[in-house]
Write an enzyme that holds these catalytic residues in place. Structure first.
Site, PDB file in Angstrom:
ATOM      1  N   ASP A 137       0.817  -1.205   0.000  1.00  0.00           N
ATOM      2  CA  ASP A 137       0.000   0.000   0.000  1.00  0.00           C
ATOM      3  C   ASP A 137       0.854   1.260   0.000  1.00  0.00           C
ATOM      4  OD1 ASP A 137      -2.644   1.379   0.466  1.00  0.00           O
ATOM      5  OD2 ASP A 137      -1.611   1.987   2.309  1.00  0.00           O
ATOM      6  N   GLU A 192       1.231  -0.530  -5.116  1.00  0.00           N
ATOM      7  CA  GLU A 192       0.268   0.530  -5.381  1.00  0.00           C
ATOM      8  C   GLU A 192       1.074   1.829  -5.403  1.00  0.00           C
ATOM      9  OE1 GLU A 192      -3.098   3.425  -3.767  1.00  0.00           O
ATOM     10  OE2 GLU A 192      -1.736   2.396  -2.417  1.00  0.00           O
TER      11      GLU A 192
END
Length: 713
Positions: free
Chosen positions: A398, A451
């Protein structure tokens, strides 16, 4: 008369001495005699009972500390203490045991190179020196003293003080007689004289929030996914189909735990044809509304849904059913909750001490100190832990961009340049390179997925070439542009064709995943269905066309739950998906289309075998150009081809000429407008003929996409 100074005896008595094992337990004095010391406050008598039956009476010295002397080296023993008005208390002595960590472990921890850190730090059920118990070990280099407290000692740690293992900063204690299920924390005496309570950073289980204690656990799960794991090690994700169902477990089917979810999730994935499921973070987190992105227990699966073995069971079942498992992993930040990592031993420890590098003001969270060996080791080992202990097939990392840039979401003067004067966080870059290289070395066939929302170069380039070493990267540019395009009224789309086709320019610059994730259906953005223009039928047609374009586009696919059946409302973690929509034929037909989409995708290797190879892709358009029509070809290594033809206008196009890559018969593999999926049934009756030059005449359905397949001779 004891040879130990009074101030040390007093510190030992209160559990505030950094080296209690140097005082308590068995020791040889300078005169050659042996002394056994024990802490038993309020006792009337204390006796050491050796394993050969001999006994040694101890005498009270000071502050509840007792000692007895003998000329013989003591063997293993237990302590028997008698109390006025209470039964005798017999127990093994924690302080007679050697450290459960060896010198090599401590050296590797200090160097930041202990790849199996979870096996030595934290709490572990052990059979140690002939005794069953639990060994506790924690890194707290700034502490003056550390005590283990829990339900086993009524949360009074004076009698369970840990020993400092020197410059490693590790504190350790083996407590005989304990086992799995014990709830505990560490009580830490800071350099400022305060006692603070902290959950174990290495705990592998925790109490159900809002409770914050750590729980001793021991796995008894027997894996049955040997065939999956063996095959995975021989596979390269890049050259295989990967269609991922992104899932927030708490709101998918509220009330289901890890075990309960196995059957319905497998049934759903089987019906819809996905190859993988990706769970939003399952590591323990204090606030459910963070969706798991503010982690407090990096090594503990959240207890909201069951035990760690329950999660192992779920993953095992998914593997045996043929589905890969990706888990979101959040090394970019952590919350400030006082019970967790923040100022763990009274000082900045896991977080960078400089707030310009150690705090995300936007998120109200702290940033790891990636340049510190032990912190980097904590995170690298954590990635390996999920891959090793839970057999996950990949980690989606993330907020990588927030890690890469020192000026991320900061104004001028709020950040400090690196040693070269640049904005890149060099320590974070080295950490990402290390975690990726180590994970791929140890676990071939997995996928490390970034990401990353910027144009940082080489995200999926190998670390040997200076890249970050990820296997895949979310294509955020494609996501933003394509969603801007598809929300437009078909009447105006012809003026914005570039929003849909610009991604072809850079589609092969990285190894991409095309994500329509949870982030795109929250915070006022509405569901994917709600973004589509037109009436209900047109919205569903747009949904089918968009998904068929997405699945045909170079790159792997990811779709958040609910979007595959046309969820009407924006997602909220606090309520269940709109499953009732599947009682409506039109939404059931959309779900059926997604199943056909996934199965057709998996059956046709041109759509996935060369996702990152620009020579396997070609834009089509001759002999005419219609800005509402996007057409392209995909090729595999064997000469097979799939052509994707998209008509994003609201009307059918008859007699549309298109030069195809090969002559002969082309099979209509998929038609998003087929009546079986709720469409109008406009199409080409199953086949298309291309003449010797490759030219074909097509019927393009309104708001529809065709997949045409051609097999090599």
């Amino acid at each position: 008369m004891s040879t130990i100074p009074d101030h040390i005896l007093d510190a030992v008595a209160t559990g505030s001495y950094h080296a209690p094992h140097d005082v308590l337990g068995a020791h040889q004095d300078a005169d050659g005699t042996w002394v056994v010391r024990a802490r038993r406050p309020m006792a009337r008598t204390v006796t050491a009972v050796f394993d050969d039956g001999d006994e040694l009476s101890l005498t009270h010295v000071r502050s509840g500390v007792w000692e007895g002397r003998t000329t013989h080296q003591p063997r293993a023993y237990e302590l028997v203490a008698s109390y006025d008005g209470a039964p005798d208390y017999r127990a093994d002595d924690p302080y007679r045991h050697l450290p459960s960590l060896g010198e090599i472990d401590r050296h590797l921890i200090a160097e930041g190179r202990h790849e199996q850190l979870w096996q030595v730090l934290g709490a572990h059920v052990r059979h140690y020196a002939g005794v069953d118990g639990v060994s506790f070990a924690v890194w707290a280099p700034n502490a003056q003293a550390v005590r283990v407290v829990g339900d086993f000692n009524s949360w009074d740690g004076q009698g369970t003080a840990m020993r400092s293992l020197g410059s490693s900063g590790v504190w350790e204690l083996f407590v005989p007689g304990l086992g799995a299920g014990v709830t505990y924390k560490y009580e830490i005496l800071t350099r400022y004289g305060d006692w603070i309570f902290k959950a174990d950073p290495m705990a592998q289980w925790a109490e159900v929030p809002p409770a914050t204690g750590s729980v001793v656990t021991e796995s008894s799960h027997t894996w049955g996914d040997e065939a999956w794991m063996s095959a995975r090690a021989q596979r390269d994700v890049l050259t295989h189909p990967m269609s991922t169902y992104e899932l927030h477990l708490g709101s998918w089917r509220p009330g289901l735990g890890y075990r309960d979810a196995a059957d319905p999730l497998i049934d759903y994935l089987t019906e819809t044809g996905y190859t993988h499921v990706e769970f939003l973070p399952l590591a323990e987190h204090p606030f459910g509304g963070s969706w798991g992105y503010q982690v407090s227990g990096y090594y503990a699966p959240t207890s909201r849904f069951g035990t760690p073995d329950d999660l192992r069971y779920l993953i095992d079942r998914l593997h045996q059913a043929g589905f890969g498992v990706i888990m979101d992993w959040v090394p970019g930040h952590f919350p400030k909750d006082a019970f967790a990592l923040a100022r763990f031993d009274g000082d900045a420890l896991y977080e960078h001490p400089d707030p310009r590098r150690g705090e995300h003001k936007d998120w109200g969270t702290l940033i790891f100190d990636y340049g510190r060996n032990e912190v980097r080791n904590f995170l690298v080992a954590n990635a390996l832990y999920w891959l090793e202990e839970f057999h996950v097939d990949g980690l989606r990392v993330d907020a990588v961009a927030s890690m890469l840039y020192l000026d991320y979401s900061r104004e001028a003067g709020e950040w400090e340049p690196n040693i070269h004067g640049g904005r890149e966080n060099l320590e974070a870059i080295r950490f990402l390179q290390e975690v990726n290289a180590t994970a791929y070395k140890r676990y071939p066939g997995i996928a490390m997925i970034a990401e990353e929302s910027t144009s940082f170069p080489g995200v999926t380039a190998p670390t040997s070439a200076g890249g970050l070493g990820f296997g895949l990267k979310w294509n955020m540019g494609w996501m933003n542009d394509s969603l801007e395009y598809i929300k437009r009224d078909p009447m105006y789309r012809s003026h914005h064709e570039g929003e849909l086709s610009f991604s072809f320019v850079y589609a092969f610059s990285e190894n991409f995943v095309l994500p329509i994730s949870h982030d795109e259906v929250v915070h006022g953005k509405g569901s994917l269905f709600a973004r589509m223009p037109g009436d209900h039928w047109q919205k569903l047609a747009n949904m089918r066309a968009f998904l068929a374009y997405m699945w045909g586009h170079p790159g792997k696919q990811l779709l958040f739950m609910g979007q595959d059946f046309g969820q009407l409302s924006e997602w909220s973690e606090g309520r269940e998906l709109d499953w009732w929509l599947l009682d409506q034929p039109s939404h059931r037909e959309l779900l059926g289309f997604v199943g056909a989409l996934n199965r057709t995708y998996r059956d046709n290797s041109p759509l996935w075998s060369r996702d990152s190879d620009g020579s396997a892709f070609g834009r089509l358009g001759a002999p005419t150009w219609n800005p509402n029509v996007i057409a392209f070809a995909r090729h595999d290594h064997h000469g097979n081809t799939v052509v994707v033809v998209c008509n994003f206008s609201g009307v059918p196009i008859h007699d549309h000429p298109l030069d195809l890559p090969a002559s002969g018969e082309w099979t209509e593999l998929l038609n998003s407008d087929a009546s079986a999926y709720g469409g109008s049934g406009v199409g080409n009756f199953g086949t298309v003929h291309a003449d010797e030059s490759g030219r074909a005449t097509l019927v393009l359905p309104p708001l529809g996409v065709l997949w045409l397949g051609h097999r090599a001779a």
